[in-house]
Design a protein around this motif. Sequence first.
Motif, PDB file in Angstrom:
ATOM      1  N   GLY A 185      45.614  45.894  45.499  1.00 61.32           N
ATOM      2  CA  GLY A 185      44.585  46.912  45.329  1.00 61.32           C
ATOM      3  C   GLY A 185      43.161  46.391  45.428  1.00 61.32           C
ATOM      4  O   GLY A 185      42.893  45.315  45.972  1.00 61.32           O
ATOM      5  N   PHE A 186      42.236  47.159  44.848  1.00 63.23           N
ATOM      6  CA  PHE A 186      40.800  46.881  44.977  1.00 63.23           C
ATOM      7  C   PHE A 186      40.412  45.522  44.393  1.00 63.23           C
ATOM      8  O   PHE A 186      39.668  44.758  45.007  1.00 63.23           O
ATOM      9  CB  PHE A 186      39.989  47.986  44.287  1.00 63.23           C
ATOM     10  CG  PHE A 186      38.521  47.654  44.159  1.00 63.23           C
ATOM     11  CD1 PHE A 186      37.683  47.748  45.256  1.00 63.23           C
ATOM     12  CD2 PHE A 186      37.988  47.214  42.942  1.00 63.23           C
ATOM     13  CE1 PHE A 186      36.329  47.424  45.145  1.00 63.23           C
ATOM     14  CE2 PHE A 186      36.640  46.889  42.826  1.00 63.23           C
ATOM     15  CZ  PHE A 186      35.815  46.998  43.937  1.00 63.23           C
ATOM     16  N   LEU A 187      40.892  45.209  43.186  1.00 61.94           N
ATOM     17  CA  LEU A 187      40.474  43.973  42.524  1.00 61.94           C
ATOM     18  C   LEU A 187      40.882  42.737  43.305  1.00 61.94           C
ATOM     19  O   LEU A 187      40.149  41.741  43.354  1.00 61.94           O
ATOM     20  CB  LEU A 187      41.044  43.911  41.096  1.00 61.94           C
ATOM     21  CG  LEU A 187      40.356  44.814  40.067  1.00 61.94           C
ATOM     22  CD1 LEU A 187      41.017  44.680  38.701  1.00 61.94           C
ATOM     23  CD2 LEU A 187      38.860  44.495  39.964  1.00 61.94           C
ATOM     24  N   ALA A 188      42.068  42.766  43.936  1.00 65.78           N
ATOM     25  CA  ALA A 188      42.511  41.620  44.736  1.00 65.78           C
ATOM     26  C   ALA A 188      41.599  41.436  45.950  1.00 65.78           C
ATOM     27  O   ALA A 188      41.180  40.318  46.266  1.00 65.78           O
ATOM     28  CB  ALA A 188      43.959  41.817  45.182  1.00 65.78           C
ATOM     29  N   THR A 189      41.272  42.541  46.626  1.00 64.08           N
ATOM     30  CA  THR A 189      40.369  42.473  47.786  1.00 64.08           C
ATOM     31  C   THR A 189      38.979  42.026  47.357  1.00 64.08           C
ATOM     32  O   THR A 189      38.332  41.220  48.040  1.00 64.08           O
ATOM     33  CB  THR A 189      40.277  43.852  48.479  1.00 64.08           C
ATOM     34  OG1 THR A 189      41.593  44.241  48.909  1.00 64.08           O
ATOM     35  CG2 THR A 189      39.343  43.812  49.676  1.00 64.08           C
ATOM     36  N   PHE A 190      38.514  42.526  46.201  1.00 67.58           N
ATOM     37  CA  PHE A 190      37.198  42.135  45.688  1.00 67.58           C
ATOM     38  C   PHE A 190      37.169  40.637  45.376  1.00 67.58           C
ATOM     39  O   PHE A 190      36.168  39.958  45.642  1.00 67.58           O
ATOM     40  CB  PHE A 190      36.873  42.936  44.427  1.00 67.58           C
ATOM     41  CG  PHE A 190      35.502  42.667  43.857  1.00 67.58           C
ATOM     42  CD1 PHE A 190      34.364  42.979  44.586  1.00 67.58           C
ATOM     43  CD2 PHE A 190      35.344  42.096  42.603  1.00 67.58           C
ATOM     44  CE1 PHE A 190      33.096  42.728  44.074  1.00 67.58           C
ATOM     45  CE2 PHE A 190      34.085  41.838  42.078  1.00 67.58           C
ATOM     46  CZ  PHE A 190      32.952  42.161  42.816  1.00 67.58           C
ATOM     47  N   GLY A 191      38.266  40.118  44.841  1.00 70.19           N
ATOM     48  CA  GLY A 191      38.349  38.681  44.544  1.00 70.19           C
ATOM     49  C   GLY A 191      38.230  37.833  45.801  1.00 70.19           C
ATOM     50  O   GLY A 191      37.538  36.809  45.816  1.00 70.19           O
ATOM     51  N   GLY A 235      46.755  40.603  50.665  1.00 65.68           N
ATOM     52  CA  GLY A 235      47.426  41.200  51.814  1.00 65.68           C
ATOM     53  C   GLY A 235      46.572  41.052  53.062  1.00 65.68           C
ATOM     54  O   GLY A 235      45.365  40.774  52.974  1.00 65.68           O
ATOM     55  N   PRO A 236      47.152  41.230  54.249  1.00 63.85           N
ATOM     56  CA  PRO A 236      46.369  41.063  55.490  1.00 63.85           C
ATOM     57  C   PRO A 236      45.218  42.059  55.604  1.00 63.85           C
ATOM     58  O   PRO A 236      44.134  41.712  56.063  1.00 63.85           O
ATOM     59  CB  PRO A 236      47.414  41.291  56.594  1.00 63.85           C
ATOM     60  CG  PRO A 236      48.546  42.020  55.937  1.00 63.85           C
ATOM     61  CD  PRO A 236      48.562  41.564  54.514  1.00 63.85           C
ATOM     62  N   GLY A 237      45.439  43.297  55.156  1.00 62.01           N
ATOM     63  CA  GLY A 237      44.363  44.296  55.214  1.00 62.01           C
ATOM     64  C   GLY A 237      43.214  43.946  54.296  1.00 62.01           C
ATOM     65  O   GLY A 237      42.038  44.043  54.675  1.00 62.01           O
ATOM     66  N   GLY A 238      43.528  43.528  53.073  1.00 64.34           N
ATOM     67  CA  GLY A 238      42.492  43.149  52.113  1.00 64.34           C
ATOM     68  C   GLY A 238      41.702  41.948  52.575  1.00 64.34           C
ATOM     69  O   GLY A 238      40.468  41.912  52.449  1.00 64.34           O
ATOM     70  N   ALA A 239      42.393  40.944  53.139  1.00 62.44           N
ATOM     71  CA  ALA A 239      41.714  39.735  53.627  1.00 62.44           C
ATOM     72  C   ALA A 239      40.800  40.076  54.802  1.00 62.44           C
ATOM     73  O   ALA A 239      39.654  39.597  54.873  1.00 62.44           O
ATOM     74  CB  ALA A 239      42.738  38.683  54.039  1.00 62.44           C
ATOM     75  N   LEU A 240      41.283  40.893  55.734  1.00 57.57           N
ATOM     76  CA  LEU A 240      40.469  41.283  56.884  1.00 57.57           C
ATOM     77  C   LEU A 240      39.224  42.049  56.452  1.00 57.57           C
ATOM     78  O   LEU A 240      38.121  41.789  56.943  1.00 57.57           O
ATOM     79  CB  LEU A 240      41.295  42.148  57.844  1.00 57.57           C
ATOM     80  CG  LEU A 240      42.302  41.413  58.736  1.00 57.57           C
ATOM     81  CD1 LEU A 240      43.199  42.413  59.450  1.00 57.57           C
ATOM     82  CD2 LEU A 240      41.575  40.535  59.750  1.00 57.57           C
ATOM     83  N   LEU A 241      39.387  42.994  55.520  1.00 57.45           N
ATOM     84  CA  LEU A 241      38.248  43.788  55.044  1.00 57.45           C
ATOM     85  C   LEU A 241      37.227  42.898  54.347  1.00 57.45           C
ATOM     86  O   LEU A 241      36.011  43.010  54.589  1.00 57.45           O
ATOM     87  CB  LEU A 241      38.742  44.874  54.097  1.00 57.45           C
ATOM     88  CG  LEU A 241      37.656  45.770  53.470  1.00 57.45           C
ATOM     89  CD1 LEU A 241      36.880  46.513  54.538  1.00 57.45           C
ATOM     90  CD2 LEU A 241      38.269  46.757  52.477  1.00 57.45           C
ATOM     91  N   ALA A 242      37.694  41.983  53.477  1.00 59.23           N
ATOM     92  CA  ALA A 242      36.796  41.101  52.727  1.00 59.23           C
ATOM     93  C   ALA A 242      36.003  40.202  53.665  1.00 59.23           C
ATOM     94  O   ALA A 242      34.769  40.079  53.545  1.00 59.23           O
ATOM     95  CB  ALA A 242      37.592  40.262  51.732  1.00 59.23           C
TER      96      ALA A 242
END
Length: 486
Positions: free
Chosen positions: A206-212, A50-57
């Motif tokens: 969730g968390f695992l997708a962002t961590f990946g 997601g855009p939020g997860g990609a930005l945070l990573a």
Amino acid sequence: MSEIKVNQLGHKAPKLKKELKSRHITMISLGGTIGTGLFLASGGAIAQAGPGGALLAYALIGIMVYFLMTSLGEMAAYMPSSGSFSTYATKFVDPALGFALGWNYWYNWAITIAAEISAVSLIMKYWFPDSSSALWTVLFIAVVLSFNLLSVKSYGESEYWFAMIKVVTVIIFIIISFLMIFGILGGNAPVGFTNFFISDGPFHGGFLATFGIFLAAGFSFQGTELLGITAGETDDPGKNIPKAVKSVFWRILLFYILAIGAIGLLIPFTDARLLSEDIAVSPFTLVFDRLGIAFAASLMNAIILTAMLSAGNSGLYASSRMLWQLAVDGHAPKFFAKLSRRGIPIYALLATLAVGSLAFLASFFGDGVVYMWLLNASGMSGFIAWLGIAFSHYRFRRAFDVQGLDPKLLPYKAKLFPFGPLFAFTVCMIVVIGQNYNAFMGGSVDWYGVLVSYIGIPLFLLLWLGYKIKHKTKMLPLEQCDLKVD
């Protein structure tokens, strides 16, 4: 410094030419990180987390890279050397670590050259599908060899303009994207944050997708450490290195964060096209195409071609300088220390290109198995170099204090020491260890997956421990770290 070490014949080693200016090293470091990671992989990152997860990573990795660059900048401004972190590890940690880091980094870029040779042929076949791959391979080699053979200034100028093309593309993309987001361009109503919050956005998976994505994002930033390699050929490094460090980080972070944010706002992360690695449907192409630019795919193909040329150009430069420094320090055959009249490490350059070309040729035999394992072996090299930078800087500053040297001697001081290098080392170690955590998550361990992902680590340790055992080296006491400079 090591560049003026006296060799066994009693003569001073020849010097590299200090012809790189501030604008060169800024663009070399900046251009090294803007490539397929941003132009192609960013779409996949948004689709998976997601855009939020990609930005945070990407933001977290960007902060880690910032601290790494300030660490490298402090050492490079004080003690400029083409051996960069290999030299610093030798002087501040353990000669065995410097030896292993140097050969590890040389191998990484030599294999990268092979990967770029392979990729350029595919890019050109987009326009010329019936053309010979051999033709484009020879042309690519001729171009990067010419830029590196002429002079360090010609390399710097070529990289400056390669990087400029990519930077201008990203800036235009960001401006167009936000004009479309607010409904000023494109003939559509303002998009706003609608696409951020569809489905389970903005943190899809969730968390695992962002961590990946966090684990994968590090590859996009690799190349920033080229800043340290250029220090040995930079005019007035005490002034120009800090200037480059301060500007590069913010530009990289702004480019990545704004570009990924724009893509996430304009294109729903549920769009299956974001997962494709086809240039015709890269996120940049999709946005340009949406604006009505008929030749959007061809434009992005051309931009990515410059990114390939830039990566090959920088790869040949960085690896040849590292091999030259290894030879000067007695860690590689002495003839690699030979310089041409223009100050080019000619034999190191040709040997590196030969290794890269042989690795490329290996892709044609045995279904490419040997080539794939050569690539796998280089997968961790960039992260290992980053770990070496963080650890060397921590030891450098500690030695500076223990030996009673005035911090005012440092042309540039890294921010937030010791937090900076410790944070960077910890985050980078998480990236390395977690690189293929999925291999351990099933009912049984995927040993093949483990070998593919982590083979670079035992190879590095083999170099480190092999040198350590042979030469009986130990970690240098802080009082004995070599802090002498010209």
